[in-house]
Design an enzyme around this catalytic site. Sequence first.
Site, PDB file in Angstrom:
ATOM      1  N   GLN A  10      19.121  22.572 -38.961  1.00 34.50           N
ATOM      2  CA  GLN A  10      20.533  22.865 -38.705  1.00 34.50           C
ATOM      3  C   GLN A  10      20.892  24.335 -38.911  1.00 34.50           C
ATOM      4  O   GLN A  10      21.918  24.798 -38.442  1.00 34.50           O
ATOM      5  CB  GLN A  10      21.422  22.005 -39.616  1.00 34.50           C
ATOM      6  CG  GLN A  10      21.364  20.529 -39.269  1.00 34.50           C
ATOM      7  CD  GLN A  10      22.187  19.718 -40.241  1.00 34.50           C
ATOM      8  OE1 GLN A  10      21.712  19.334 -41.296  1.00 34.50           O
ATOM      9  NE2 GLN A  10      23.448  19.475 -39.898  1.00 34.50           N
TER      10      GLN A  10
ATOM     11  N   CYS B 132      28.200  14.706 -39.588  1.00 37.39           N
ATOM     12  CA  CYS B 132      27.124  15.685 -39.624  1.00 37.39           C
ATOM     13  C   CYS B 132      27.742  17.077 -39.540  1.00 37.39           C
ATOM     14  O   CYS B 132      28.664  17.296 -38.753  1.00 37.39           O
ATOM     15  CB  CYS B 132      26.198  15.444 -38.421  1.00 37.39           C
ATOM     16  SG  CYS B 132      24.854  16.625 -38.304  1.00 37.39           S
ATOM     17  N   LEU B 133      27.243  18.003 -40.337  1.00 36.21           N
ATOM     18  CA  LEU B 133      27.783  19.371 -40.308  1.00 36.21           C
ATOM     19  C   LEU B 133      27.564  20.028 -38.948  1.00 36.21           C
ATOM     20  O   LEU B 133      28.255  20.978 -38.605  1.00 36.21           O
ATOM     21  CB  LEU B 133      27.152  20.217 -41.425  1.00 36.21           C
ATOM     22  CG  LEU B 133      27.505  19.766 -42.854  1.00 36.21           C
ATOM     23  CD1 LEU B 133      26.729  20.597 -43.878  1.00 36.21           C
ATOM     24  CD2 LEU B 133      28.999  19.861 -43.106  1.00 36.21           C
TER      25      LEU B 133
ATOM     26  N   GLY C 109      24.333  16.546 -47.159  1.00 35.48           N
ATOM     27  CA  GLY C 109      22.946  16.802 -46.814  1.00 35.48           C
ATOM     28  C   GLY C 109      22.860  17.886 -45.757  1.00 35.48           C
ATOM     29  O   GLY C 109      23.809  18.108 -44.997  1.00 35.48           O
TER      30      GLY C 109
ATOM     31  N   HIS D 121      16.934  15.025 -38.220  1.00 30.55           N
ATOM     32  CA  HIS D 121      17.114  16.415 -37.783  1.00 30.55           C
ATOM     33  C   HIS D 121      15.773  17.120 -37.612  1.00 30.55           C
ATOM     34  O   HIS D 121      15.594  17.928 -36.707  1.00 30.55           O
ATOM     35  CB  HIS D 121      17.941  17.204 -38.814  1.00 30.55           C
ATOM     36  CG  HIS D 121      19.418  17.000 -38.699  1.00 30.55           C
ATOM     37  ND1 HIS D 121      20.124  17.307 -37.564  1.00 30.55           N
ATOM     38  CD2 HIS D 121      20.339  16.535 -39.592  1.00 30.55           C
ATOM     39  CE1 HIS D 121      21.415  17.036 -37.756  1.00 30.55           C
ATOM     40  NE2 HIS D 121      21.574  16.564 -38.982  1.00 30.55           N
TER      41      HIS D 121
ATOM     42  N   HIS E 226      19.057  10.279 -42.090  1.00 33.80           N
ATOM     43  CA  HIS E 226      19.821  11.158 -41.191  1.00 33.80           C
ATOM     44  C   HIS E 226      19.216  12.567 -41.177  1.00 33.80           C
ATOM     45  O   HIS E 226      18.993  13.146 -40.104  1.00 33.80           O
ATOM     46  CB  HIS E 226      21.288  11.185 -41.671  1.00 33.80           C
ATOM     47  CG  HIS E 226      22.176  12.145 -40.953  1.00 33.80           C
ATOM     48  ND1 HIS E 226      23.274  11.746 -40.224  1.00 33.80           N
ATOM     49  CD2 HIS E 226      22.140  13.502 -40.868  1.00 33.80           C
ATOM     50  CE1 HIS E 226      23.862  12.830 -39.704  1.00 33.80           C
ATOM     51  NE2 HIS E 226      23.203  13.900 -40.085  1.00 33.80           N
ATOM     52  N   GLU E 227      18.930  13.119 -42.372  1.00 27.36           N
ATOM     53  CA  GLU E 227      18.392  14.483 -42.443  1.00 27.36           C
ATOM     54  C   GLU E 227      16.975  14.544 -41.877  1.00 27.36           C
ATOM     55  O   GLU E 227      16.585  15.528 -41.244  1.00 27.36           O
ATOM     56  CB  GLU E 227      18.415  15.017 -43.881  1.00 27.36           C
ATOM     57  CG  GLU E 227      19.788  15.060 -44.542  1.00 27.36           C
ATOM     58  CD  GLU E 227      20.864  15.722 -43.714  1.00 27.36           C
ATOM     59  OE1 GLU E 227      20.560  16.616 -42.904  1.00 27.36           O
ATOM     60  OE2 GLU E 227      22.034  15.324 -43.859  1.00 27.36           O
TER      61      GLU E 227
HETATM   62 NI    NI Z   1      23.378  15.965 -39.866  1.00 26.16          NI
END
Ligand code: NI
Length: 168
Positions: free
Chosen positions: A51, A91-92, A46, A137, A133-134
């Site tokens: 991000q 998480c990226l 995701g 963000h 989660h997304e």
């Molecule tokens: Ni993330």
Amino acid sequence: MALLNILHFPDPRLRTIAKPVTEFDEELKQFVSNMFETMYEAPGIGLAATQVDRHIRLLVLDVSDARNQPCCLINPEIIESDGEEEMDEGCLSVPGFYEKVRRADHIRVRAQNEDGEVKEFEAEGIEAVCIQHEMDHLEGKLFVDYLSNLKRNRIRSKLIKMQKQKTD
Ligand code: NI
């Protein structure tokens, strides 16, 4: 298509609250395809627009094993949630760290697609976790915010050290 640069914790830009998407034009579609390319290349399941330093309410995900179920959610809302589960999350924007986070395990979501069409669907398990989660963000929130101060500070200093090594 183009790969987008992913911000890393503790970059303060990750704390920006995203604005609703109002224009569903060609530029938006191009951005969505760049988001998918960046997520698959990373690789991740995701990615939220926040991000990549674009502060609009848009996220992409693909939780399938075959990586062939791309899903883009624009202006997403959780309209129902129940159950609870705890899963290891990564998480990226927090590369290399995985920690348990407790979230609803069943949600009902309303969102628009790239054409602005509204859809409503249910998600559970990893898909539900990924969407929550997304969506965090988009509110400037990261999974490390659910951890103890001690753990979060430890992750922060390790990531700062890694970033310094990269630029030295
Ligand atoms: Ni993330």
